[in-house]
Design an enzyme around this catalytic site. Structure first.
Site, PDB file in Angstrom:
ATOM      1  N   GLU A  47       0.874  -1.183   0.000  1.00 29.96           N
ATOM      2  CA  GLU A  47       0.000   0.000   0.000  1.00 29.96           C
ATOM      3  C   GLU A  47       0.905   1.224   0.000  1.00 29.96           C
ATOM      4  O   GLU A  47       2.126   1.111   0.218  1.00 29.96           O
ATOM      5  CB  GLU A  47      -0.904   0.020   1.232  1.00 29.96           C
ATOM      6  N   ASN A 366     -10.993  -3.961   4.606  1.00 31.53           N
ATOM      7  CA  ASN A 366      -9.744  -4.114   5.354  1.00 31.53           C
ATOM      8  C   ASN A 366     -10.015  -3.862   6.829  1.00 31.53           C
ATOM      9  O   ASN A 366     -10.643  -2.849   7.180  1.00 31.53           O
ATOM     10  CB  ASN A 366      -8.692  -3.107   4.872  1.00 31.53           C
ATOM     11  N   GLU A 367      -9.602  -4.769   7.676  1.00 29.94           N
ATOM     12  CA  GLU A 367      -9.689  -4.595   9.131  1.00 29.94           C
ATOM     13  C   GLU A 367     -11.032  -4.018   9.586  1.00 29.94           C
ATOM     14  O   GLU A 367     -11.087  -3.027  10.321  1.00 29.94           O
ATOM     15  CB  GLU A 367      -8.525  -3.734   9.636  1.00 29.94           C
TER      16      GLU A 367
END
Ligand code: AHR
Length: 661
Positions: A47, A366-367
């Site tokens: 990322e 994500n998360e």
């Protein structure tokens, strides 16, 4: 009487096996391979963090090329003045080229002045190498009296040496794109740091936009990647790439999520966007560039799609308001996999890649355990149903529901994801204490993707102690790779210059001219390079323990283990070549003698190879100035038999490669 008898029996047993009670022994059972090793066990996660792309892998050398990094000042740019030159620069938002290039740099050169120009020092310097061709390009226009030659050069940071120079004739009228090749001679010292200059002779006003400079790239891709960093990754033999994040996928707000649509096509159409790691992303590394990076390193793409939750805590409930995000994910999948007759497949072809990419795994968000509203179950379900209906072949990954993910847990109840992503950031003690984490996982549940993990010791890149923690952890993932089907470390990259890092303890470090792997990098390279396709049963006896008196402040993950092994192991076998790989991690400060018993082996070749990564002290490390202090070394090992004893150095990660039938 009874005790004496047992004692005598034990002595007979150990003497009979040539093993004293305290001897450390590993017994392998080659007669029954346990399970397949997942072919995707080791991959990469990436990322835009720590200047991973801008000022990192993405080879662009000009910082702030479209002048949007700061709304008030042209950061990274300054006035260049030759003898008697006088001029000023400022941002100008009244001369847009298109919807993406809305801000430009205005240069005003005073009457009667000498040459004046604009200069950019890149990302902590522009690397200049001998006999190298650079591709420079920019948009420019000028007031009529100013139209004339522009001199483009790469020069030393103090301006005293011009390494290479070219000229373009500025044409009267509106915006035009200019392109020149800058080629250095053989006398330039390799890896010199320099700056980029565009200088004008005539007085008047000039405007510049999309100023770009590329060195040669990996596989000579236009808009491509740095060669040295690509080669470091290639050395790891990664099987997949998880992108575009991480937090970078989510963004702080809905409209700063990863905007894949505006990362496509010509750079002229990419406005960039505010990243979530304190600097703006140019998006030169766009969706197609991620896919081509996969292609170049023969990795499978693992695409994470935005799922309606932002880092600052907003979420979009499942239902009609979430649907546009679901549609966007479908379009993104079509861009990756659709043939040229589909809308987004045609767009990919137009962008230069008619061939669709193979895609098996999609991660939804994500998360999302951090989404305290608990909305993920329903959001996941909406994405799952729509994606599955159109793409039954895709495997969908949930970001929550694992045994120990980060944040608050709301297990997925409505659908059963094929895979669950779990993240682990810990110190070496915590990793070592939990190396058996997956040994007793429920095999009937979804498969596991350890989508982010790292032992966070050392900065900017990790040290040998981290490599020991990582290697211990990898033995556990590898031993259970029937269930742990994929894993990738994070963060992958860091620019080691002051201000380059937002997250400490990273795998690969670099500045403008050089790059290096941390000890953790080499541990992963060893695990990925010496990987069989079958897990071999292995059992330890008399495994030494380490004991510590730890408190909460010694912890990253909030656990303070006190007593746990200091030796870790896993064995795999390549069924085609017959090679056996025994990985042994000695996390203690003492060399350790280990007896290895290859039960079920018909024949064992007496010569083997031992690949060792080690250091004298656990906090020893590699740095940009000492990049190869800790690297794996290969040794020949002789006299291998079905049962043999070998010594493993203190603080060492080892792969013993044996030929066995
Ligand atoms: O790897 C750094 C960050 O850690 C990732 O962006 C995020 O997913 C995690 O919290």
């Amino acid at each position: 009487m009874k005790n004496t008898f047992i004692g005598i029996m034990l002595i007979c047993f150990f003497v009979g096996n040539n093993l004293r009670a305290q001897d450390v022994k590993l017994t392998l059972d080659l007669s029954k391979p346990k399970a397949d090793v997942s072919p995707r066990l080791y991959g990469l996660m990436t990322e835009e963090i720590n200047h991973s792309y801008d000022g990192g892998l993405y080879a662009e050398l000009i910082q702030n090329r479209i002048f949007k990094d700061d709304a008030k000042t042209p950061v990274s740019w300054s006035v260049w003045a030759g003898k008697d030159g006088k001029g000023t620069i400022s941002l100008d938002n009244k001369n847009a080229i298109n919807e993406a290039l809305t801000v430009c740099l205005k240069l005003e050169v005073e009457n009667g002045s000498g040459p004046v120009g604009i200069t950019n020092e890149g990302y902590w310097g522009i690397p200049v190498n001998p006999k190298t061709s650079y591709r420079a390009s920019f948009y420019a226009k000028a007031t009529d009296e100013a139209a004339g030659p522009l001199t483009i050069s790469l020069e030393s940071t103090d301006g005293s040496v011009a390494y290479t120079t070219a000229q373009v004739q500025l044409i009267k009228g509106g915006w035009k794109k200019y392109e020149v090749k800058l080629t250095t001679g053989e006398n330039v010292k390799p890896a010199t740091l320099g700056r980029f200059v565009i200088a004008a002779k005539q007085a008047g006003t000039y405007w510049f936009n999309l100023v770009s400079l590329f060195p040669p790239t990996y596989n000579n891709r236009p808009n491509g990647n740095r060669v040295d960093i690509m080669e470091l990754m290639a050395g790891m033999k990664p099987s997949f790439l998880r992108f575009p994040g991480g937090n970078f996928l989510e963004g702080d707000f809905f409209d700063t999520r990863f905007p894949w649509k505006t990362t496509l096509g010509a750079l002229e159409n990419r406005p960039g966007h505010p990243g979530c790691w304190s600097y703006r992303a140019s998006d030169g590394m766009g969706l197609l560039e991620f896919l081509e990076w996969c292609e170049d390193l023969k990795m499978e793409p693992l695409l994470a799609v935005y799922a309606g939750y932002t880092l600052k805590g907003d979420h979009m409930d499942a239902g009609p308001f979430l649907q546009p995000f679901v549609d966007e994910a479908l379009e993104e999948i079509e861009y990756v996999t659709g043939d040229v007759n589909t809308k987004w497949g045609a767009k990919r072809a137009q962008d230069g890649h008619p061939e669709p990419f193979k895609l098996k795994y999609i991660e939804i968000g994500n998360e999302d355990g951090f989404d305290k509203s608990g909305s993920y179950d329903a959001r996941f379900t909406q994405f799952y149903d729509v994606i599955k209906a159109k793409h039954p072949e895709l495997q969908l990954i949930s970001t929550i529901g694992g045994r120990d993910p980060l944040g608050i847990r709301f297990p997925i109840k409505t659908r059963k994801p094929e895979v669950i992503d779990e993240h682990y950031y810990r110190n070496a003690f915590e990793m070592e204490a939990d190396a058996t984490h997956y040994d007793d996982y429920d095999r009937s549940g979804p498969k596991i993707f350890v989508g982010e993990w790292a032992t966070r010791e050392g900065s900017p890149t990790t040290n040998m102690n981290a490599a020991l923690g990582d290697a211990a952890w990898m033995t556990g993932m590898e031993r259970n790779s029937d269930h742990v089907v994929m894993s990738c470390y994070a963060p992958l990259f860091v620019n080691v210059n002051p201000g380059g890092m937002q997250w400490k303890s990273d795998l690969i470090g670099y500045n403008a001219v050089a790059s290096y792997g941390s000890p953790s990098y080499y541990a992963q390279k060893m695990f990925g390079s010496y990987l069989g396709d079958k897990v071999v049963a292995i059992r330890g006896q008399n495994i030494p323990m380490q004991t510590h008196n730890l408190t909460k402040k010694d912890s990253i993950a909030g656990v303070t283990p006190t007593s746990f092994p200091s030796l870790f192991y896993v064995a795999t076998r390549d069924s085609k070549t017959g090679l056996l790989f025994v990985k042994i991690v000695n996390a203690s400060g003492k060399a350790q003698s280990v007896t290895i018993d290859l039960q079920g082996a018909a024949k064992v070749k007496s010569d083997g190879t031992l690949i060792v990564l080690k250091s004298d002290k656990p906090d020893d490390t590699n740095t940009i100035n000492e990049p190869k202090k800790i690297v794996p070394l290969n040794k020949n090992v002789k006299n291998i038999r079905k049962t043999f004893t070998t010594v493993f150095d203190a603080y060492s990660v080892n792969v013993l490669q044996l030929q066995v039938q």
